[in-house]
Design a protein around this motif. Structure first.
Motif, PDB file in Angstrom:
ATOM      1  N   UNK A  65      -8.969 -11.305  -2.278  1.00  0.00           N
ATOM      2  CA  UNK A  65      -8.354 -12.259  -3.191  1.00  0.00           C
ATOM      3  C   UNK A  65      -7.556 -11.561  -4.292  1.00  0.00           C
ATOM      4  N   UNK A  66      -7.932 -10.343  -4.624  1.00  0.00           N
ATOM      5  CA  UNK A  66      -7.205  -9.639  -5.706  1.00  0.00           C
ATOM      6  C   UNK A  66      -5.972  -8.886  -5.201  1.00  0.00           C
ATOM      7  N   UNK A  67      -5.612  -9.114  -3.936  1.00  0.00           N
ATOM      8  CA  UNK A  67      -4.359  -8.561  -3.434  1.00  0.00           C
ATOM      9  C   UNK A  67      -4.463  -7.260  -2.664  1.00  0.00           C
ATOM     10  N   UNK A  68      -5.642  -6.665  -2.583  1.00  0.00           N
ATOM     11  CA  UNK A  68      -5.802  -5.455  -1.782  1.00  0.00           C
ATOM     12  C   UNK A  68      -5.699  -5.806  -0.303  1.00  0.00           C
ATOM     13  N   UNK A  69      -5.142  -4.884   0.475  1.00  0.00           N
ATOM     14  CA  UNK A  69      -4.964  -5.163   1.893  1.00  0.00           C
ATOM     15  C   UNK A  69      -4.979  -3.874   2.696  1.00  0.00           C
ATOM     16  N   UNK A  70      -5.482  -3.961   3.917  1.00  0.00           N
ATOM     17  CA  UNK A  70      -5.421  -2.836   4.849  1.00  0.00           C
ATOM     18  C   UNK A  70      -4.903  -3.341   6.191  1.00  0.00           C
ATOM     19  N   UNK A  71      -4.222  -2.462   6.903  1.00  0.00           N
ATOM     20  CA  UNK A  71      -3.748  -2.803   8.244  1.00  0.00           C
ATOM     21  C   UNK A  71      -4.873  -2.585   9.248  1.00  0.00           C
ATOM     22  N   UNK A  72      -4.855  -3.388  10.304  1.00  0.00           N
ATOM     23  CA  UNK A  72      -5.829  -3.272  11.379  1.00  0.00           C
ATOM     24  C   UNK A  72      -5.100  -2.935  12.677  1.00  0.00           C
ATOM     25  N   UNK A  73      -5.734  -2.135  13.504  1.00  0.00           N
ATOM     26  CA  UNK A  73      -5.164  -1.872  14.823  1.00  0.00           C
ATOM     27  C   UNK A  73      -5.398  -3.100  15.702  1.00  0.00           C
ATOM     28  N   UNK A  74      -4.745  -3.133  16.852  1.00  0.00           N
ATOM     29  CA  UNK A  74      -4.950  -4.235  17.788  1.00  0.00           C
ATOM     30  C   UNK A  74      -6.414  -4.332  18.197  1.00  0.00           C
TER      31      UNK A  74
END
Length: 247
Positions: free
Chosen positions: A148-157
């Protein structure tokens, strides 16, 4: 339109066998006989899957995989390893390889692994689907996990489909064997692999990176893995039988 596969393999006989087998199965094949040329093709060519030998004379497969992952966290990769290269194989999975094949391998096994990885890599652009976890939201189509605070990580397929599959089970633990069948598209009978454990560890690491309790992806002794979901996901979640079809 058939899928395009890039093969980086320095052994001429093995590479020719791979190219012939893939071509016979209807795939378009790009090939490189060394790591430097392979990395150039990986960065410049358009392809759906990379078959990557880990032991190359000029540039190791692990170096190539690291470079690829810095630019594209979602590129599908199958690593090719020799029987005694367990440590490199584990490192390759940690770096984001989707699967591995141990030399010597049969044409039948190779094609089966290729088909399984390509099935999982079908783009999901429309009908965005979200899974709400305690403290984070997973966007299936975009392959991201955000707070919710805007942090994000990418995930592999693979990470995305693992989360998706576990979330569909209503809080019930799922065995490694069922995950191999439902997510990897592999018949688990007689297969010895730690790829499920490696992918679970990677998802937990990303949860921790976002400041979320990695315990929401729980190991249930003797039963498998369980994922805690906060509320029903948006959009229709696939059932176990649907995900397992064709495996």
């Amino acid at each position: 339109m058939s899928s395009t596969i890039l093969t980086i393999e320095d052994d001429n006989a093995i590479r020719r066998g791979i190219v012939d087998a893939l071509t016979h199965s209807g795939y378009r094949v790009l090939e490189a006989a060394n790591g430097k040329l392979g990395l150039e093709l990986a960065k410049s060519a358009s392809f759906d899957l990379l078959l990557l030998d880990l032991v190359l004379p000029d540039l190791s497969g692990l170096e190539i995989l690291r470079d690829i992952r810095r630019h594209d966290s979602n590129q599908s990769v199958i690593i090719l390893t020799a029987m005694g290269q367990e440590e490199d194989r584990v490192q390759g999975l940690k770096l984001g390889a989707d699967d591995y094949v141990v030399k010597p391998f049969s044409v039948r096994e190779l094609i089966a692994r290729v088909e399984a990885v390509l099935r999982r890599a079908i783009p999901r652009i429309e009908n965005l689907e979200q899974i709400v976890l305690p403290g984070a939201t997973v966007d299936i189509a975009r392959r991201t996990m955000s707070t919710e605070n805007g942090q994000s990580v990418s995930l592999s397929e693979l990470e995305t489909q693992l989360i998706r599959y576990l979330a569909a089970q209503g809080g019930h633990p799922i065995s490694r064997e069922e995950l191999l069948k439902g997510v990897w598209g592999i018949n688990p009978r007689g297969v010895e692999t730690r790829t499920v454990d490696m992918q679970v560890a990677r998802v937990r690491e990303k949860l921790t990176r976002l400041g979320i309790d990695s315990g929401i992806l729980k190991t249930v002794r003797g039963e498998g893995y369980l994922l805690k979901v906060s509320e029903p996901s948006q959009g229709a979640m696939p059932t176990t039988s649907n995900l397992a079809e064709g495996s």
